[in-house]
Design a protein around this motif. Structure first.
Motif, PDB file in Angstrom:
ATOM      1  N   GLY A 108     -18.106  23.231   5.087  1.00 36.68           N
ATOM      2  CA  GLY A 108     -17.200  24.221   5.657  1.00 36.68           C
ATOM      3  C   GLY A 108     -15.892  24.358   4.915  1.00 36.68           C
ATOM      4  O   GLY A 108     -15.168  25.337   5.119  1.00 36.68           O
ATOM      5  N   SER A 109     -15.583  23.394   4.031  1.00 35.29           N
ATOM      6  CA  SER A 109     -14.309  23.459   3.304  1.00 35.29           C
ATOM      7  C   SER A 109     -14.292  24.591   2.291  1.00 35.29           C
ATOM      8  O   SER A 109     -13.230  24.956   1.780  1.00 35.29           O
ATOM      9  N   ASN A 110     -15.472  25.165   1.986  1.00 33.94           N
ATOM     10  CA  ASN A 110     -15.517  26.269   1.031  1.00 33.94           C
ATOM     11  C   ASN A 110     -14.753  27.493   1.530  1.00 33.94           C
ATOM     12  O   ASN A 110     -14.351  28.349   0.739  1.00 33.94           O
ATOM     13  N   TYR A 111     -14.517  27.576   2.855  1.00 29.41           N
ATOM     14  CA  TYR A 111     -13.769  28.721   3.380  1.00 29.41           C
ATOM     15  C   TYR A 111     -12.297  28.667   2.972  1.00 29.41           C
ATOM     16  O   TYR A 111     -11.578  29.661   3.086  1.00 29.41           O
ATOM     17  N   LEU A 112     -11.853  27.511   2.475  1.00 25.03           N
ATOM     18  CA  LEU A 112     -10.494  27.410   1.943  1.00 25.03           C
ATOM     19  C   LEU A 112     -10.345  28.205   0.651  1.00 25.03           C
ATOM     20  O   LEU A 112      -9.238  28.411   0.171  1.00 25.03           O
ATOM     21  N   LEU A 113     -11.460  28.676   0.112  1.00 27.66           N
ATOM     22  CA  LEU A 113     -11.418  29.488  -1.102  1.00 27.66           C
ATOM     23  C   LEU A 113     -10.707  30.812  -0.884  1.00 27.66           C
ATOM     24  O   LEU A 113     -10.447  31.551  -1.839  1.00 27.66           O
ATOM     25  N   ILE A 114     -10.371  31.116   0.363  1.00 31.89           N
ATOM     26  CA  ILE A 114      -9.629  32.347   0.655  1.00 31.89           C
ATOM     27  C   ILE A 114      -8.290  32.349  -0.077  1.00 31.89           C
ATOM     28  O   ILE A 114      -7.683  33.397  -0.304  1.00 31.89           O
ATOM     29  N   VAL A 115      -7.837  31.146  -0.509  1.00 30.60           N
ATOM     30  CA  VAL A 115      -6.573  31.042  -1.241  1.00 30.60           C
ATOM     31  C   VAL A 115      -6.646  31.778  -2.574  1.00 30.60           C
ATOM     32  O   VAL A 115      -5.626  32.089  -3.181  1.00 30.60           O
ATOM     33  N   ARG A 116      -7.860  32.056  -3.037  1.00 31.97           N
ATOM     34  CA  ARG A 116      -8.010  32.804  -4.288  1.00 31.97           C
ATOM     35  C   ARG A 116      -7.292  34.159  -4.235  1.00 31.97           C
ATOM     36  O   ARG A 116      -6.884  34.693  -5.264  1.00 31.97           O
ATOM     37  N   LEU A 117      -7.153  34.686  -3.037  1.00 32.42           N
ATOM     38  CA  LEU A 117      -6.545  35.997  -2.894  1.00 32.42           C
ATOM     39  C   LEU A 117      -5.105  36.008  -3.396  1.00 32.42           C
ATOM     40  O   LEU A 117      -4.600  37.045  -3.831  1.00 32.42           O
ATOM     41  N   ILE A 118      -4.442  34.844  -3.369  1.00 30.43           N
ATOM     42  CA  ILE A 118      -3.068  34.756  -3.869  1.00 30.43           C
ATOM     43  C   ILE A 118      -3.015  35.098  -5.352  1.00 30.43           C
ATOM     44  O   ILE A 118      -2.017  35.617  -5.852  1.00 30.43           O
ATOM     45  N   ARG A 119      -4.117  34.856  -6.047  1.00 31.81           N
ATOM     46  CA  ARG A 119      -4.147  35.126  -7.490  1.00 31.81           C
ATOM     47  C   ARG A 119      -4.042  36.616  -7.800  1.00 31.81           C
ATOM     48  O   ARG A 119      -3.719  36.993  -8.930  1.00 31.81           O
ATOM     49  N   VAL A 120      -4.294  37.451  -6.795  1.00 35.20           N
ATOM     50  CA  VAL A 120      -4.188  38.898  -7.002  1.00 35.20           C
ATOM     51  C   VAL A 120      -2.732  39.297  -7.258  1.00 35.20           C
ATOM     52  O   VAL A 120      -2.454  40.391  -7.735  1.00 35.20           O
ATOM     53  N   LEU A 121      -1.797  38.395  -6.967  1.00 35.39           N
ATOM     54  CA  LEU A 121      -0.390  38.677  -7.256  1.00 35.39           C
ATOM     55  C   LEU A 121      -0.175  38.979  -8.734  1.00 35.39           C
ATOM     56  O   LEU A 121       0.833  39.585  -9.104  1.00 35.39           O
ATOM     57  N   ARG A 122      -1.130  38.596  -9.560  1.00 37.68           N
ATOM     58  CA  ARG A 122      -1.023  38.901 -10.984  1.00 37.68           C
ATOM     59  C   ARG A 122      -1.020  40.396 -11.249  1.00 37.68           C
ATOM     60  O   ARG A 122      -0.633  40.835 -12.334  1.00 37.68           O
ATOM     61  N   ILE A 123      -1.448  41.176 -10.269  1.00 38.54           N
ATOM     62  CA  ILE A 123      -1.485  42.633 -10.471  1.00 38.54           C
ATOM     63  C   ILE A 123      -0.091  43.184 -10.753  1.00 38.54           C
ATOM     64  O   ILE A 123       0.080  44.157 -11.466  1.00 38.54           O
ATOM     65  N   PHE A 124       0.960  42.534 -10.215  1.00 36.80           N
ATOM     66  CA  PHE A 124       2.316  42.981 -10.486  1.00 36.80           C
ATOM     67  C   PHE A 124       2.663  42.810 -11.965  1.00 36.80           C
ATOM     68  O   PHE A 124       3.344  43.627 -12.548  1.00 36.80           O
ATOM     69  N   ARG A 125       2.157  41.713 -12.551  1.00 33.37           N
ATOM     70  CA  ARG A 125       2.419  41.472 -13.964  1.00 33.37           C
ATOM     71  C   ARG A 125       1.548  42.360 -14.837  1.00 33.37           C
ATOM     72  O   ARG A 125       2.002  42.914 -15.841  1.00 33.37           O
ATOM     73  N   VAL A 126       0.289  42.532 -14.430  1.00 37.32           N
ATOM     74  CA  VAL A 126      -0.644  43.324 -15.226  1.00 37.32           C
ATOM     75  C   VAL A 126      -0.210  44.775 -15.315  1.00 37.32           C
ATOM     76  O   VAL A 126      -0.197  45.392 -16.375  1.00 37.32           O
ATOM     77  N   LEU A 127       0.152  45.327 -14.162  1.00 28.34           N
ATOM     78  CA  LEU A 127       0.534  46.738 -14.118  1.00 28.34           C
ATOM     79  C   LEU A 127       2.007  46.944 -14.399  1.00 28.34           C
ATOM     80  O   LEU A 127       2.514  48.054 -14.282  1.00 28.34           O
ATOM     81  N   LYS A 128       2.714  45.850 -14.740  1.00 28.76           N
ATOM     82  CA  LYS A 128       4.136  45.904 -15.085  1.00 28.76           C
ATOM     83  C   LYS A 128       4.969  46.522 -13.971  1.00 28.76           C
ATOM     84  O   LYS A 128       5.850  47.352 -14.200  1.00 28.76           O
ATOM     85  N   LEU A 129       4.658  46.139 -12.738  1.00 25.09           N
ATOM     86  CA  LEU A 129       5.415  46.637 -11.590  1.00 25.09           C
ATOM     87  C   LEU A 129       6.648  45.744 -11.386  1.00 25.09           C
ATOM     88  O   LEU A 129       6.775  45.022 -10.410  1.00 25.09           O
ATOM     89  N   ALA A 130       7.561  45.804 -12.358  1.00 17.94           N
ATOM     90  CA  ALA A 130       8.711  44.903 -12.363  1.00 17.94           C
ATOM     91  C   ALA A 130       9.570  45.061 -11.133  1.00 17.94           C
ATOM     92  O   ALA A 130      10.092  44.089 -10.585  1.00 17.94           O
ATOM     93  N   ARG A 131       9.738  46.289 -10.678  1.00 13.68           N
ATOM     94  CA  ARG A 131      10.610  46.507  -9.529  1.00 13.68           C
ATOM     95  C   ARG A 131      10.028  45.892  -8.261  1.00 13.68           C
ATOM     96  O   ARG A 131      10.768  45.472  -7.377  1.00 13.68           O
TER      97      ARG A 131
END
Length: 272
Positions: A108-131
Protein backbone atom coordinates in the motif's frame (compact mmCIF):
# COMPACT_ATOMS: atom_id res chain seq x y z
CA UNK A 1 32.34 26.21 -31.47
CA UNK A 2 33.18 24.16 -28.36
CA UNK A 3 32.44 20.47 -28.78
CA UNK A 4 30.57 19.04 -25.83
CA UNK A 5 31.36 15.66 -24.34
CA UNK A 6 28.53 13.09 -24.20
CA UNK A 7 28.17 13.79 -20.46
CA UNK A 8 27.96 17.56 -21.00
CA UNK A 9 25.48 17.05 -23.84
CA UNK A 10 23.36 14.84 -21.57
CA UNK A 11 23.50 17.50 -18.84
CA UNK A 12 22.38 20.16 -21.34
CA UNK A 13 19.37 18.04 -22.32
CA UNK A 14 18.31 16.88 -18.84
CA UNK A 15 18.94 20.02 -16.81
CA UNK A 16 18.73 22.74 -19.44
CA UNK A 17 15.84 24.33 -21.29
CA UNK A 18 17.75 26.50 -23.72
CA UNK A 19 17.88 23.80 -26.40
CA UNK A 20 15.02 22.20 -28.27
CA UNK A 21 16.09 18.76 -27.02
CA UNK A 22 16.07 19.99 -23.41
CA UNK A 23 12.58 21.45 -23.77
CA UNK A 24 11.25 18.27 -25.38
CA UNK A 25 12.84 16.16 -22.63
CA UNK A 26 11.17 18.16 -19.85
CA UNK A 27 7.81 18.26 -21.61
CA UNK A 28 7.99 14.50 -22.16
CA UNK A 29 8.91 14.07 -18.49
CA UNK A 30 5.91 16.12 -17.38
CA UNK A 31 3.61 14.02 -19.60
CA UNK A 32 5.09 10.85 -18.07
CA UNK A 33 4.59 12.19 -14.54
CA UNK A 34 0.95 13.11 -15.16
CA UNK A 35 0.32 9.74 -16.85
CA UNK A 36 1.82 7.85 -13.90
CA UNK A 37 -0.33 9.83 -11.47
CA UNK A 38 -3.48 9.07 -13.46
CA UNK A 39 -2.64 5.37 -13.39
CA UNK A 40 -2.07 5.56 -9.63
CA UNK A 41 -5.41 7.30 -9.10
CA UNK A 42 -7.27 4.84 -11.33
CA UNK A 43 -5.69 1.86 -9.56
CA UNK A 44 -7.25 3.01 -6.27
CA UNK A 45 -10.74 2.34 -7.74
CA UNK A 46 -11.44 -1.26 -6.71
CA UNK A 47 -13.75 -2.08 -9.64
CA UNK A 48 -11.14 -0.97 -12.19
CA UNK A 49 -8.20 -2.43 -10.28
CA UNK A 50 -9.82 -5.87 -10.13
CA UNK A 51 -10.26 -5.98 -13.92
CA UNK A 52 -6.98 -4.43 -15.04
CA UNK A 53 -4.68 -5.12 -12.08
CA UNK A 54 -1.92 -6.68 -14.21
CA UNK A 55 -1.89 -3.86 -16.77
CA UNK A 56 -1.98 -1.16 -14.09
CA UNK A 57 0.83 -2.80 -12.12
CA UNK A 58 2.90 -3.14 -15.28
CA UNK A 59 2.34 0.51 -16.20
CA UNK A 60 3.21 1.63 -12.66
CA UNK A 61 6.50 -0.27 -12.72
CA UNK A 62 7.26 0.97 -16.23
CA UNK A 63 7.13 4.55 -15.02
CA UNK A 64 9.01 3.71 -11.82
CA UNK A 65 11.88 2.16 -13.79
CA UNK A 66 11.78 5.09 -16.22
CA UNK A 67 12.06 7.64 -13.39
CA UNK A 68 14.78 5.56 -11.71
CA UNK A 69 16.87 5.64 -14.88
CA UNK A 70 16.23 9.37 -15.17
CA UNK A 71 17.37 9.94 -11.57
CA UNK A 72 20.56 7.91 -12.11
CA UNK A 73 21.29 9.87 -15.31
CA UNK A 74 20.81 13.16 -13.43
CA UNK A 75 23.35 12.04 -10.84
CA UNK A 76 25.72 10.87 -13.58
CA UNK A 77 25.75 14.02 -15.70
CA UNK A 78 25.48 16.59 -12.91
CA UNK A 79 28.77 18.45 -12.26
CA UNK A 80 27.91 18.31 -8.54
CA UNK A 81 25.91 15.11 -7.95
CA UNK A 82 25.74 15.58 -4.17
CA UNK A 83 24.46 19.16 -4.53
CA UNK A 84 21.72 17.94 -6.88
CA UNK A 85 20.80 15.02 -4.58
CA UNK A 86 20.41 17.44 -1.66
CA UNK A 87 18.47 20.07 -3.63
CA UNK A 88 14.67 20.44 -3.51
CA UNK A 89 14.11 18.78 -6.87
CA UNK A 90 16.75 16.13 -6.15
CA UNK A 91 14.97 15.07 -2.96
CA UNK A 92 11.57 15.08 -4.69
CA UNK A 93 12.99 13.04 -7.60
CA UNK A 94 14.25 10.44 -5.12
CA UNK A 95 11.05 10.38 -3.08
CA UNK A 96 9.12 9.90 -6.33
CA UNK A 97 10.63 6.45 -6.85
CA UNK A 98 11.33 5.11 -3.34
CA UNK A 99 7.68 4.19 -2.39
CA UNK A 100 7.44 1.74 -5.28
CA UNK A 101 10.40 -0.25 -3.92
CA UNK A 102 9.19 0.05 -0.32
CA UNK A 103 5.87 -1.51 -1.42
CA UNK A 104 7.70 -4.88 -1.58
CA UNK A 105 7.95 -4.71 2.22
CA UNK A 106 5.01 -2.45 3.15
CA UNK A 107 1.90 -3.13 1.01
CA UNK A 108 0.00 0.00 0.00
CA UNK A 109 2.97 2.35 0.34
CA UNK A 110 3.02 2.71 -3.46
CA UNK A 111 0.19 5.24 -3.11
CA UNK A 112 2.79 7.63 -1.70
CA UNK A 113 3.93 7.95 -5.31
CA UNK A 114 1.37 10.74 -5.58
CA UNK A 115 4.30 12.96 -4.53
CA UNK A 116 5.49 12.68 -8.13
CA UNK A 117 2.96 15.36 -8.97
CA UNK A 118 5.21 17.93 -7.26
CA UNK A 119 7.70 17.36 -10.06
CA UNK A 120 5.26 19.03 -12.46
CA UNK A 121 6.44 22.31 -10.91
CA UNK A 122 9.20 22.08 -13.50
CA UNK A 123 6.66 23.35 -16.02
CA UNK A 124 7.34 26.88 -14.74
CA UNK A 125 11.00 26.49 -15.65
CA UNK A 126 10.33 24.70 -18.93
CA UNK A 127 7.85 27.24 -20.22
CA UNK A 128 9.90 30.11 -18.74
CA UNK A 129 6.95 31.37 -16.70
CA UNK A 130 9.26 33.54 -14.60
CA UNK A 131 6.52 35.79 -13.31
CA UNK A 132 4.63 32.82 -11.94
CA UNK A 133 7.77 31.82 -10.05
CA UNK A 134 8.17 35.37 -8.75
CA UNK A 135 4.56 35.38 -7.55
CA UNK A 136 5.07 32.04 -5.79
CA UNK A 137 8.24 33.41 -4.17
CA UNK A 138 6.27 36.41 -2.86
CA UNK A 139 3.70 34.06 -1.35
CA UNK A 140 6.38 31.85 0.24
CA UNK A 141 8.22 34.84 1.70
CA UNK A 142 4.93 36.20 3.06
CA UNK A 143 4.17 32.88 4.74
CA UNK A 144 7.65 32.79 6.21
CA UNK A 145 7.33 36.32 7.62
CA UNK A 146 3.88 35.57 9.05
CA UNK A 147 4.77 32.20 10.57
CA UNK A 148 5.18 33.49 14.14
CA UNK A 149 1.91 35.42 14.05
CA UNK A 150 0.10 32.42 12.59
CA UNK A 151 1.71 30.15 15.21
CA UNK A 152 0.46 32.43 18.01
CA UNK A 153 -3.01 32.48 16.42
CA UNK A 154 -3.27 28.70 16.13
CA UNK A 155 -1.93 28.28 19.65
CA UNK A 156 -4.72 30.55 20.88
CA UNK A 157 -7.29 28.57 18.90
CA UNK A 158 -5.92 25.33 20.33
CA UNK A 159 -6.37 26.67 23.84
CA UNK A 160 -9.92 27.81 23.05
CA UNK A 161 -11.04 24.47 21.60
CA UNK A 162 -9.51 22.67 24.58
CA UNK A 163 -11.42 24.91 27.01
CA UNK A 164 -14.70 24.69 25.08
CA UNK A 165 -14.33 20.95 24.58
CA UNK A 166 -13.69 20.38 28.27
CA UNK A 167 -16.68 22.54 29.24
CA UNK A 168 -18.90 20.64 26.81
CA UNK A 169 -17.71 17.34 28.32
CA UNK A 170 -18.69 18.58 31.79
CA UNK A 171 -22.07 19.92 30.61
CA UNK A 172 -23.21 17.09 28.32
CA UNK A 173 -21.33 14.03 29.55
CA UNK A 174 -21.08 10.53 28.07
CA UNK A 175 -24.85 10.05 28.01
CA UNK A 176 -25.14 12.64 25.21
CA UNK A 177 -22.23 11.33 23.13
CA UNK A 178 -19.41 13.38 24.69
CA UNK A 179 -17.66 10.31 26.05
CA UNK A 180 -14.23 11.89 26.64
CA UNK A 181 -12.44 15.23 26.60
CA UNK A 182 -10.53 14.38 23.37
CA UNK A 183 -13.83 13.61 21.62
CA UNK A 184 -15.30 16.84 23.00
CA UNK A 185 -12.27 18.76 21.72
CA UNK A 186 -12.88 17.16 18.32
CA UNK A 187 -16.45 18.50 18.47
CA UNK A 188 -15.12 21.96 19.38
CA UNK A 189 -12.70 21.95 16.42
CA UNK A 190 -15.44 20.87 14.01
CA UNK A 191 -17.77 23.55 15.38
CA UNK A 192 -15.32 26.45 15.61
CA UNK A 193 -14.16 25.86 12.03
CA UNK A 194 -17.85 25.94 10.92
CA UNK A 195 -17.54 22.44 9.38
CA UNK A 196 -20.34 20.97 11.48
CA UNK A 197 -20.38 17.23 10.74
CA UNK A 198 -23.29 16.72 13.11
CA UNK A 199 -22.08 13.33 14.35
CA UNK A 200 -22.29 14.54 17.97
CA UNK A 201 -24.51 17.43 19.05
CA UNK A 202 -25.37 18.94 22.46
CA UNK A 203 -28.77 18.06 23.93
CA UNK A 204 -29.02 20.29 27.00
CA UNK A 205 -29.87 23.99 27.11
CA UNK A 206 -26.45 24.85 28.56
CA UNK A 207 -24.74 22.73 25.92
CA UNK A 208 -26.63 24.43 23.10
CA UNK A 209 -25.78 27.85 24.54
CA UNK A 210 -22.08 26.93 24.63
CA UNK A 211 -22.34 25.55 21.09
CA UNK A 212 -23.90 28.83 19.90
CA UNK A 213 -21.06 30.79 21.47
CA UNK A 214 -18.51 28.47 19.84
CA UNK A 215 -20.14 28.94 16.42
CA UNK A 216 -20.18 32.74 16.72
CA UNK A 217 -16.58 32.71 17.87
CA UNK A 218 -15.71 30.53 14.88
CA UNK A 219 -17.10 33.08 12.43
CA UNK A 220 -15.16 35.81 14.23
CA UNK A 221 -11.74 34.18 14.17
CA UNK A 222 -11.81 32.66 10.66
CA UNK A 223 -10.78 36.01 9.17
CA UNK A 224 -7.72 36.41 11.42
CA UNK A 225 -5.18 34.24 9.52
CA UNK A 226 -6.47 35.65 6.23
CA UNK A 227 -5.86 39.19 7.50
CA UNK A 228 -2.37 38.31 8.74
CA UNK A 229 -1.36 36.74 5.43
CA UNK A 230 -2.94 39.52 3.35
CA UNK A 231 -1.00 42.17 5.28
CA UNK A 232 2.26 40.28 4.77
CA UNK A 233 1.59 39.80 1.05
CA UNK A 234 0.85 43.52 0.63
CA UNK A 235 4.09 44.39 2.42
CA UNK A 236 6.08 41.90 0.35
CA UNK A 237 4.61 43.20 -2.92
CA UNK A 238 5.43 46.77 -1.87
CA UNK A 239 9.02 45.75 -1.14
CA UNK A 240 9.28 43.92 -4.48
CA UNK A 241 7.91 46.94 -6.37
CA UNK A 242 10.48 49.19 -4.71
CA UNK A 243 13.25 46.90 -5.95
CA UNK A 244 12.23 47.51 -9.58
CA UNK A 245 14.20 50.59 -10.56
CA UNK A 246 14.37 52.26 -13.93
CA UNK A 247 17.93 52.07 -15.34
CA UNK A 248 17.50 55.54 -16.87
CA UNK A 249 15.86 57.73 -14.17
CA UNK A 250 16.16 55.40 -11.14
CA UNK A 251 12.42 55.63 -10.42
CA UNK A 252 11.19 52.77 -8.24
CA UNK A 253 7.76 51.47 -7.25
CA UNK A 254 6.82 49.89 -10.58
CA UNK A 255 4.13 47.22 -10.73
CA UNK A 256 5.32 43.64 -10.98
CA UNK A 257 3.95 43.24 -14.52
CA UNK A 258 5.22 46.62 -15.80
CA UNK A 259 7.43 46.54 -18.90
CA UNK A 260 8.26 50.24 -19.10
CA UNK A 261 9.08 52.99 -16.62
CA UNK A 262 6.01 54.95 -15.52
CA UNK A 263 8.02 58.18 -15.52
CA UNK A 264 10.31 58.18 -18.54
CA UNK A 265 9.07 55.22 -20.58
CA UNK A 266 12.39 53.33 -20.56
CA UNK A 267 12.11 49.56 -20.87
CA UNK A 268 12.51 47.94 -17.47
CA UNK A 269 14.90 45.04 -16.93
CA UNK A 270 13.43 41.60 -16.39
CA UNK A 271 12.85 40.60 -12.79
CA UNK A 272 15.27 38.09 -11.39
Amino acid sequence: MIKLTPRQRLYQIIFGTSTRAGQLFDIGLIIAIISSELILIISSVSSIESKFSTALLGAEWFFTILFTIEYVLRLYCSPRPLAYARSFYGIIDLIAIIPAYISFFIPGSNYLLIVRLIRVLRIFRVLKLARFLQDSNILLRSLRHAQRKIFVFFSSVLILVTVFGSLMFLIEGPENGFTSIPKSIYWAIVTITTVGYGDIVPQTVMGKALASLTMLLGYSILAVPTGILTAEINQEMKTTRNLRRCPNCATSGHELDADYCKKCGTELPEQI
